[in-house]
Design a protein around this motif. Structure first.
Motif, PDB file in Angstrom:
ATOM      1  N   GLY A 223     -25.235 -10.629  30.237  1.00  0.00           N
ATOM      2  CA  GLY A 223     -24.078 -10.224  31.010  1.00  0.00           C
ATOM      3  C   GLY A 223     -22.936  -9.842  30.082  1.00  0.00           C
ATOM      4  N   TRP A 224     -21.890  -9.290  30.673  1.00  0.00           N
ATOM      5  CA  TRP A 224     -20.777  -8.741  29.912  1.00  0.00           C
ATOM      6  C   TRP A 224     -19.983  -9.833  29.190  1.00  0.00           C
ATOM      7  N   HIS A 225     -19.627 -10.880  29.896  1.00  0.00           N
ATOM      8  CA  HIS A 225     -18.671 -11.843  29.355  1.00  0.00           C
ATOM      9  C   HIS A 225     -19.274 -12.718  28.250  1.00  0.00           C
ATOM     10  N   ILE A 226     -20.509 -13.134  28.418  1.00  0.00           N
ATOM     11  CA  ILE A 226     -21.125 -14.026  27.437  1.00  0.00           C
ATOM     12  C   ILE A 226     -21.306 -13.335  26.091  1.00  0.00           C
ATOM     13  N   GLU A 227     -21.392 -12.014  26.119  1.00  0.00           N
ATOM     14  CA  GLU A 227     -21.502 -11.243  24.871  1.00  0.00           C
ATOM     15  C   GLU A 227     -20.315 -11.531  23.958  1.00  0.00           C
ATOM     16  N   CYS A 228     -19.101 -11.383  24.492  1.00  0.00           N
ATOM     17  CA  CYS A 228     -17.903 -11.595  23.670  1.00  0.00           C
ATOM     18  C   CYS A 228     -17.761 -13.059  23.270  1.00  0.00           C
ATOM     19  N   VAL A 229     -18.130 -13.961  24.159  1.00  0.00           N
ATOM     20  CA  VAL A 229     -18.033 -15.383  23.847  1.00  0.00           C
ATOM     21  C   VAL A 229     -18.923 -15.737  22.657  1.00  0.00           C
ATOM     22  N   ALA A 230     -20.162 -15.254  22.681  1.00  0.00           N
ATOM     23  CA  ALA A 230     -21.081 -15.554  21.586  1.00  0.00           C
ATOM     24  C   ALA A 230     -20.547 -15.024  20.259  1.00  0.00           C
ATOM     25  N   ILE A 231     -20.020 -13.814  20.263  1.00  0.00           N
ATOM     26  CA  ILE A 231     -19.515 -13.211  19.023  1.00  0.00           C
ATOM     27  C   ILE A 231     -18.273 -13.955  18.538  1.00  0.00           C
ATOM     28  N   ALA A 232     -17.354 -14.254  19.459  1.00  0.00           N
ATOM     29  CA  ALA A 232     -16.122 -14.934  19.069  1.00  0.00           C
ATOM     30  C   ALA A 232     -16.401 -16.343  18.553  1.00  0.00           C
ATOM     31  N   LEU A 233     -17.248 -17.097  19.234  1.00  0.00           N
ATOM     32  CA  LEU A 233     -17.545 -18.451  18.772  1.00  0.00           C
ATOM     33  C   LEU A 233     -18.241 -18.436  17.421  1.00  0.00           C
ATOM     34  N   ASP A 234     -19.114 -17.465  17.224  1.00  0.00           N
ATOM     35  CA  ASP A 234     -19.852 -17.389  15.968  1.00  0.00           C
ATOM     36  C   ASP A 234     -18.929 -17.092  14.796  1.00  0.00           C
ATOM     37  N   HIS A 235     -17.970 -16.195  14.990  1.00  0.00           N
ATOM     38  CA  HIS A 235     -17.158 -15.730  13.864  1.00  0.00           C
ATOM     39  C   HIS A 235     -15.762 -16.342  13.793  1.00  0.00           C
ATOM     40  N   LEU A 236     -15.266 -16.876  14.905  1.00  0.00           N
ATOM     41  CA  LEU A 236     -13.906 -17.403  14.914  1.00  0.00           C
ATOM     42  C   LEU A 236     -13.814 -18.863  15.328  1.00  0.00           C
ATOM     43  N   GLY A 237     -14.744 -19.317  16.153  1.00  0.00           N
ATOM     44  CA  GLY A 237     -14.662 -20.675  16.673  1.00  0.00           C
ATOM     45  C   GLY A 237     -13.681 -20.779  17.827  1.00  0.00           C
ATOM     46  N   MET A 238     -13.580 -21.985  18.384  1.00  0.00           N
ATOM     47  CA  MET A 238     -12.660 -22.218  19.491  1.00  0.00           C
ATOM     48  C   MET A 238     -11.213 -22.248  18.989  1.00  0.00           C
TER      49      MET A 238
END
Length: 409
Positions: A223-238
């Motif tokens: 889905g659309w939203h989980i894409e950005c979440v996975a990338i952001a968590l991987d490279h930036l964290g919470m």
């Protein structure tokens, strides 16, 4: 996926100010203090028709954020995605009889060219949805295993009720959310969902559409939203500093992404500030691919318009404003660029020390680029009327406009 080359950012004397910026979630300005490394995630294009002025205005805003932070002597960790598989892309490919991967690659390449011409600073990580799929699948599995997601006819949906903070990003009520969900890629009317607002995490494979191995999820695509979440968590964290995009992303995209991440980690917030750029219109309507009322950066460049003038046109409007693109907006920018270049071409001029601080203050104050332009206008007018004896002033003005506004004089 690779980004585009970075233009050099000149160093200025002294140090810039901390950024005060409007946060959609709180509805007011907050002062960000990122520490030595500022972290920002900006949602990227769906590459089937890039790059129109609405895109350019959004990325210009977050380029200013980077420049303000760099001027405070911080490093910037900037991440941007490319939604290189999604319904609109697939629909356009079918309509035009093209392979969807070739369409995505061509439009992404054009976007890179436009960003380079406009001197937008590139992200450190530029990640496509397709290459992120190996990291997305485990997150969907984790949400499902935790009871925050459920299966529906082979698709997997996120349960918005799993996040107690759902709704805090956009501040909208359920009725407004439902209307926007239907307009912006959701399916609130689908039978069997626990909540009409629940967004899809994993779409089971459809005939004639691309799909990937989803392990226990089965073949499909994210889905659309989980894409950005996975990338952001991987490279930036919470808890990164800014989640950015156009104002049309506040709901559902940023709302849903925040809830996905918060349900996954048990932490809050996903981002310290949610920052949204206004919409650019043409002929009384929002400029959008669906309406087809687009002014493309690449077309203006082909017509011989100086990219610096395009950038000045964008800077002439506050990033949060909704505004109309017109020929006059561009003509004013072309004229301003000529005046500024004439002013800095002289061997000396009035002192520019005050100008540097005025531009810094304007941009630190919620990216007030019109005020920054007005400060340079005042210096250029003084140069034209009276001149000056400071031999370093024209060079300092050029470096300031380059470093903070991204415009080469």
């Amino acid at each position: 996926m690779h980004a585009w080359p970075a233009s050099e950012v000149p160093a200025l004397p002294g140090k810039g100010r901390d950024l005060r910026i409007h946060d959609t979630a709180t509805g007011g300005r907050i002062t960000l203090d990122p520490g030595p490394v500022a972290r920002i995630y900006v949602c990227g294009i769906t590459p089937y028709d890039a790059t129109h002025m609405g895109h350019a205005a959004t990325y210009n805003a977050f380029d200013l954020v980077q420049r303000v932070w760099l001027d405070t002597k911080r490093q910037v960790h900037y991440v941007q995605n490319v939604t290189d598989v999604d319904d609109p892309l697939l629909e356009r490919a079918v309509r035009d009889g093209q392979d969807w991967t070739e369409l995505a690659e061509r439009e992404t390449a054009l976007f890179r060219e436009d960003m380079t011409a406009l001197r937008m600073l590139p992200p450190r990580h530029y990640i496509g949805a397709v290459e992120a799929i190996p990291g997305i699948v485990p997150l969907v599995e984790r949400l499902r295993d935790a009871g925050a997601a459920y299966d529906l006819d082979g698709d997997v949906y996120f349960s918005v009720d799993a996040d107690p903070h759902f709704g805090e990003v956009s501040g909208l009520d359920a009725d407004a959310m439902r209307l926007l969900s239907a307009e912006r890629g959701g399916d609130p009317e689908r039978p069997g969902k626990k909540n009409p607002l629940d967004p899809m995490l994993w779409m089971a494979a459809r005939p004639g559409e691309p799909s990937w191995d989803g392990a226990s999820l089965g073949d499909g695509r994210p889905g659309w939203h989980i894409e950005c979440v996975a990338i952001a968590l991987d490279h930036l964290g919470m808890g990164f500093d800014i989640q950015g995009g156009g104002s049309d992303l506040a709901f559902p995209h940023h709302e849903m992404g925040a809830s996905h991440a918060q349900a996954l980690t048990g932490e809050h917030p996903f981002a310290q500030a949610y920052v949204h750029a206004g919409m650019v219109g043409l002929d009384g309507e929002k400029m959008s691919k669906s309406r087809g009322n687009l002014v493309f950066v690449s077309a203006l460049r082909r017509d011989g318009v100086d990219p610096a003038a395009i950038r000045l046109a964008l800077l002439s409007r506050h990033y949060r404003s909704d505004w109309e693109w017109t020929d006059q907006v561009l003509a004013d920018a072309v004229e301003r660029l000529a005046r500024w270049r004439a002013a800095v071409s002289r061997p000396d001029g009035p002192s520019a020390d005050v100008l540097v601080e005025e531009v810094r203050e304007a941009l630190a104050d919620d990216l007030d680029s019109p005020a920054a332009l007005a400060a340079v206008d005042r210096w250029a007018a003084l140069q034209g009327a009276e001149g000056g004896t400071d031999e370093g002033a024209p060079g300092l003005v050029s470096r300031t406009v380059d470093a903070l506004l991204g415009v080469a004089l």
